[in-house]
Design a protein around this motif. Structure first.
Motif, short mmCIF file in Angstrom:
data_model
loop_
_atom_site.label_atom_id
_atom_site.label_comp_id
_atom_site.label_asym_id
_atom_site.label_seq_id
_atom_site.Cartn_x
_atom_site.Cartn_y
_atom_site.Cartn_z
N ARG A 146 1.29 1.63 17.62
CA ARG A 146 2.30 2.68 17.51
C ARG A 146 2.92 3.00 18.87
N ALA A 147 2.10 2.90 19.93
CA ALA A 147 2.57 3.29 21.26
C ALA A 147 3.13 2.12 22.05
N SER A 148 3.08 0.93 21.45
CA SER A 148 3.36 -0.26 22.25
C SER A 148 4.78 -0.29 22.82
N ALA A 149 5.69 0.44 22.19
CA ALA A 149 7.06 0.45 22.70
C ALA A 149 7.16 1.22 24.01
N GLU A 150 6.13 2.01 24.30
CA GLU A 150 6.22 2.89 25.47
C GLU A 150 5.30 2.48 26.60
N PHE A 151 4.95 1.18 26.62
CA PHE A 151 4.05 0.73 27.68
C PHE A 151 4.82 0.46 28.98
N ASN A 152 5.68 1.38 29.38
CA ASN A 152 6.46 1.14 30.61
C ASN A 152 5.71 1.60 31.86
N ASP A 153 4.75 2.50 31.67
CA ASP A 153 3.97 2.95 32.81
C ASP A 153 2.58 2.30 32.78
N GLY B 283 0.83 -1.21 0.00
CA GLY B 283 0.00 0.00 0.00
C GLY B 283 0.86 1.25 0.00
N LEU B 284 1.89 1.25 0.85
CA LEU B 284 2.72 2.44 1.00
C LEU B 284 3.63 2.66 -0.21
N GLU B 285 4.25 1.57 -0.67
CA GLU B 285 5.28 1.71 -1.70
C GLU B 285 4.75 1.64 -3.13
N VAL B 286 3.67 0.94 -3.33
CA VAL B 286 3.15 0.74 -4.69
C VAL B 286 1.84 1.50 -4.92
N LEU B 287 0.86 1.21 -4.05
CA LEU B 287 -0.48 1.74 -4.30
C LEU B 287 -0.53 3.26 -4.10
N ALA B 288 0.10 3.74 -3.02
CA ALA B 288 0.01 5.18 -2.73
C ALA B 288 0.57 6.02 -3.89
N ASP C 92 -7.75 12.39 4.85
CA ASP C 92 -7.20 12.58 6.18
C ASP C 92 -6.21 11.46 6.48
N GLY C 93 -5.30 11.74 7.42
CA GLY C 93 -4.45 10.68 7.96
C GLY C 93 -5.01 10.28 9.31
N GLY C 94 -4.13 10.12 10.28
CA GLY C 94 -4.60 9.82 11.62
C GLY C 94 -4.30 8.39 12.03
N ASP C 95 -5.04 7.92 12.99
CA ASP C 95 -4.82 6.57 13.50
C ASP C 95 -6.15 5.90 13.81
N LEU D 229 -12.04 -3.63 11.14
CA LEU D 229 -11.98 -2.79 12.33
C LEU D 229 -10.73 -3.09 13.16
N GLY D 230 -10.33 -4.36 13.18
CA GLY D 230 -9.21 -4.75 14.02
C GLY D 230 -7.87 -4.73 13.31
N GLU D 231 -7.89 -4.50 11.98
CA GLU D 231 -6.63 -4.55 11.23
C GLU D 231 -5.66 -3.48 11.74
N THR D 232 -4.43 -3.89 11.96
CA THR D 232 -3.47 -3.01 12.65
C THR D 232 -2.29 -2.61 11.78
N ILE D 233 -1.50 -3.61 11.39
CA ILE D 233 -0.15 -3.28 10.93
C ILE D 233 -0.16 -2.59 9.58
N ALA D 234 -1.08 -3.01 8.69
CA ALA D 234 -1.13 -2.37 7.37
C ALA D 234 -1.47 -0.90 7.52
N LEU D 235 -2.43 -0.60 8.42
CA LEU D 235 -2.83 0.79 8.62
C LEU D 235 -1.73 1.59 9.30
N LEU D 236 -1.04 0.92 10.24
CA LEU D 236 0.07 1.57 10.94
C LEU D 236 1.12 2.04 9.94
N ILE D 237 1.39 1.20 8.96
CA ILE D 237 2.41 1.54 7.97
C ILE D 237 1.93 2.63 7.03
#
Lengths: 258, 352
Positions: free
Chosen positions: B309-316, B168-173, B298-301, B275-283
């Motif tokens: 996207r925030a999973s690396a910061e789940f320290n708290d 999607g990012l490299e070809v379709l967009a 629009d972009g967004g999340d 609704l639950g699809e994650t990684i393709a949309l994240l990219i």
């Protein structure tokens, strides 16, 4: 309306299997012709070839001629869809369209033919339902699904659906075999009335039924498993059941085999 | 052994009538034979034990699943409650997302809108295309070609979603760049084609993401619809054909009405997946500080991509709990969609 059928040297195949061999038979108009014979003798196959339903099965094909008032329905110029619009068919098991109301079932054929006028459709629905002796039972629930009727009523609904388009011929493939005796009687009475207006061909396993409803009877038989079915003899029903010309027919109708 | 004795037997029983007579004497002999103990008793005992073991195993597995789901639910709730209690914003109606544990100020609305909007857009594209594919495979394609083609469509489901994201990012967009700009310039007066909060030309938009999602939904919706269309009862088909229906009319009068509940529930299943699809949309989706404005550009999340996207910061635990709360909303949403699909199917039972 009510055309005659002349079958000329008709051979029917399922893939490489030769199912019916060289049938030649005349069906006069406004007359009931019954096809009888043991299972697998090809009587249903012949019936289905009369409105080109046979070829719907993958690999099935027909050779020979079926003339409807002299016009070959198998000639290259003829569209099978238009053949089926003028030759109605009623099946072994009642098959009203389950998602349609009773009224919509009856006028389904007309809708396919492009009739949209509500008033005309209502008139035809009433006429066809009266013609199928079902009007009194369903006139208060025309908007209800056809699947809610009893088996016998569903079969009469299918007959109404078939005659709503005023076909030239009405084909019936064991129309009573899934019905109880009372419903069967209702259908047989109906056949007696319908033959005033329509040419009717009926396949039946029930010889008493053939004797009761038909004017002419054709007996089909096959030499053995894997052999093609053949037309053994065709004659007035009275003669077939009292004094048939061949031994096989006599054996079959007297219950000695089949 | 008994087979061999029955081979000798017919010589004596032939007069009493054919193979069936032979079978009876065979049974008698088997019962009289001294060595095999009467089979009925031991078999019954064996069967009862096996029955108990299997019933216990099956019941256990069923109970385990219910307990597991309940445990997950309770765990999520426990995690989500403390940050929700400290939240300064309205969780369901605020559009800002700030999961800083010192200043909790998060609302799920913007994420929810992007999630639903992109999924519905994907469904709008995927539904007609899937219907076309399913009808082609079941009604039009020659039998010999239908099978490999169906495998091919099923194969789409096996492609990992990260591959879809990269594609999607490299070809379709880039490929859709010109079309996106054209839509924006010429149909911009329609709100969904209006200027978005990210560049339509670069294409890290809901528009591109939705099309990728649609491709991911195709195999799901097609597979179920194909099964249902294939099961249209032959009597119904023949009824329509015998009335002089053309191919399309047969489909319209029998195949579609019969398959409709299955098609709708397949689409709902696809919606749940979208609704639950994650990684393709994240990219694909570009993050933005602006709110979602009902534009495809629009972009967004989405909820899922935000969490990932925030999973690396789940320290708290409190910050993580805010994302867990968002996850609960997604869980509830997919639950509702699935329930709706079931209700639709149940409501059409009478036609089967």
């Amino acid at each position: 309306m009510a055309k005659r059928i002349d079958i000329k040297d008709l051979n029917l195949f399922y893939g490489s299997f030769h199912a019916v061999d060289g049938v030649t038979l005349a069906v006069p108009p406004r007359n009931v012709t019954a096809f009888i014979g043991p299972s697998g003798c090809g009587k249903s196959t012949v019936l289905r070839s009369l409105n080109r339903m046979h070829e719907v099965i993958p690999g099935a094909r027909a050779e020979g001629q079926v003339l409807l008032d002299g016009e070959d329905i198998y000639s290259a110029a003829v569209d099978p869809v238009s053949v089926r619009r003028t030759i109605g068919m009623v099946f072994q098991r009642p098959n009203p369209f389950p998602t349609m109301s009773i009224r919509d079932n009856v006028v389904a054929g007309l809708r396919l033919a492009g009739v949209r006028d509500r008033k005309r459709l209502d008139e035809v629905a009433e006429r066809a339902l009266r013609g199928a002796n079902l009007w009194a039972e369903v006139k208060d629930r025309l908007g209800k699904p056809g699947g809610g009727l009893s088996g016998g009523q569903q079969q009469r609904l299918c007959i109404a659906r078939a005659i709503a388009v005023q076909p030239d011929v009405l084909l019936m493939d064991e129309p009573c075999s899934a019905l109880d005796p009372i419903s069967t009687l209702a259908i047989e009475d109906l056949i007696g009335e319908l033959k005033k207006d329509y040419t009717i061909v009926i396949v039946t396993h029930n010889m008493q039924q053939a004797a009761r409803v038909s004017d002419q009877t054709a007996f089909f038989n096959l030499a053995g498993v894997g052999q093609p079915g053949k037309l053994i003899e065709v004659d007035d029903t009275e003669k077939i059941f009292s004094n048939p010309s061949t031994k096989a027919t006599e054996d079959y109708i007297s219950g000695r085999f089949g | 052994m008994s087979d061999r004795s029955s081979l000798r037997r017919p010589a004596t029983t032939a007069t009493s009538g054919g193979p069936r007579g032979g079978g009876v004497t065979d049974d008698e002999q088997f019962a009289e034979a001294p060595i095999p103990s009467p089979p009925s008793q031991s078999a019954a005992k064996h069967g009862r034990l096996g029955d108990r073991v299997f019933a216990g195993f099956a019941t256990g597995a069923g109970v385990f699943m219910v307990v597991l789901i309940a445990a997950i639910g309770i765990f999520l709730l426990i995690q989500a409650i403390p940050p929700l209690a400290d939240n300064k914003a309205s969780f369901l109606f605020s559009r800002t997302w700030n999961a800083d544990p010192a200043d909790l100020n998060f609302g799920v609305l913007d994420l929810l809108l992007v999630t639903v909007f992109s999924s519905v857009f994907a469904l709008v594209i995927a539904m007609p295309v899937s219907l076309g594919i399913a009808l082609f495979l079941t009604q039009y394609a020659p039998r010999r070609a239908a099978r490999p083609l169906a495998y091919l469509v099923d194969l789409l489901a096996a492609v990992p979603s990260i591959i879809y994201g990269l594609w999607g990012l490299e070809v379709l967009a880039p490929a859709l760049s010109g079309f996106s700009v054209w839509l924006n310039e010429n149909l911009g007066w329609i709100p969904i084609f209006a200027d978005g909060n990210v560049s339509a030309q670069i294409g890290q938009t809901i528009f591109v993401a939705g099309i990728v999602l649609a491709v991911m939904l195709l195999p799901i919706i097609t597979a179920v619809s194909r099964e249902v269309f294939d099961r249209t009862p032959t009597p119904h088909l023949e009824g329509a054909i015998a009335l002089g229906a053309t191919k399309w009319e047969v489909i319209r009068t029998t195949v579609l009405p019969f398959g409709r509940p299955g098609y709708i529930s397949a689409s709902m299943l696809g919606l749940g997946r979208a609704l639950g699809e994650t990684i393709a949309l994240l990219i694909i989706l570009s993050t933005t500080t602006q709110f979602f404005g009902w534009s495809l550009f629009d972009g967004g999340d989405t909820i899922a991509s935000k969490i990932a996207r925030a999973s690396a910061e789940f320290n708290d635990p409190k910050a993580a709990g805010a994302y867990v709360a968002a996850g609960l909303v997604l869980f509830a949403l997919t639950f509702v969609v699935n329930a709706a699909a079931r209700a639709i199917v149940a409501g059409h039972k009478e036609y089967e």
